[in-house]
Motif scaffolding. Structure first.
Motif, mmCIF file in Angstrom:
data_model
loop_
_atom_site.group_PDB
_atom_site.id
_atom_site.type_symbol
_atom_site.label_atom_id
_atom_site.label_comp_id
_atom_site.label_asym_id
_atom_site.label_seq_id
_atom_site.Cartn_x
_atom_site.Cartn_y
_atom_site.Cartn_z
ATOM 1 N N ASN A 112 1.030 -1.173 -0.034
ATOM 2 C CA ASN A 112 0.058 -0.064 0.087
ATOM 3 C C ASN A 112 0.961 1.127 0.111
ATOM 4 O O ASN A 112 2.161 1.283 0.006
ATOM 5 N N GLU A 113 0.505 2.349 0.028
ATOM 6 C CA GLU A 113 1.077 3.605 -0.118
ATOM 7 C C GLU A 113 1.896 4.023 0.867
ATOM 8 O O GLU A 113 3.063 4.327 0.684
ATOM 9 N N GLN A 142 -2.101 4.607 -6.221
ATOM 10 C CA GLN A 142 -3.616 5.041 -5.671
ATOM 11 C C GLN A 142 -4.961 4.026 -6.460
ATOM 12 O O GLN A 142 -5.828 3.788 -5.918
ATOM 13 N N LYS A 144 -4.207 1.027 -7.447
ATOM 14 C CA LYS A 144 -3.800 -0.300 -7.105
ATOM 15 C C LYS A 144 -3.283 -0.946 -8.613
ATOM 16 O O LYS A 144 -3.871 -2.204 -8.609
#
Length: 168
Positions: A112-113, A142, A144
């Motif tokens: 994830n970010e 963002q 994915k």
């Protein structure tokens, strides 16, 4: 294949984030740096380092591989990295690969970010809002979009170098 709609959103994202760096932002940044200064007279340097030290790039990378319950070969193949290069990352804790190599590994791990930024920062890198390549990567995160081929298509859409082929 990236759709025209995604490419349009990507272009808008890039345009919206390539704003000049304002003096207001710079002042806030300088102020925050001043707040974080450490009074070395009240804190022992060794204790400070011991308490602040975070995992190395290789330690964090292999923690993520374990957390994702996957294997080294799956990740380095997905990232487009050869076995020898991956072995160098694993065996030499002081080795810092190029930024694109770490990006490819983070995408392969589908981080994830927050995890993505953490992995990059362990090697002293970050994603910049003033670099088009970095904005493409941020957009893909963002949305994915973790597939290296799709990320490379997005980079090529802006005539930028793909992640593959420069992973040393």
């Amino acid at each position: 294949m990236l759709t025209k709609e995604i490419l349009k959103e990507l272009k808008e994202y890039i345009d919206n984030h390539l704003l000049p760096f304002s003096s207001h932002v710079l002042e806030e940044y300088q102020y925050s740096l001043q707040e974080e200064r450490i009074d070395l007279h009240s804190v022992e340097l060794e204790d400070f380092i011991k308490n602040k030290r975070k995992p190395t790039l290789s330690e964090l990378l292999f923690q993520f591989i374990d957390q994702k319950k996957t294997t080294d070969p799956v990740i380095y193949k997905k990232a487009g990295i050869d076995r020898k290069h991956f072995s160098k990352i694993r065996s030499n804790p002081n080795y810092l690969p190029k930024k694109n190599t770490i990006i490819a590994l983070a995408l392969a791990l589908e981080l994830n970010e927050l995890e993505f930024e953490e992995l990059l920062s362990t090697a002293g890198y970050s994603l910049s809002d003033s670099d088009t390549s970095d904005l493409v990567i941020q957009f893909c995160l963002q949305k994915k979009i973790y597939d290296i081929d799709l990320v490379n298509q997005a980079l090529e859409y802006f005539s930028l170098k793909p992640l593959n082929g420069i992973l040393k």
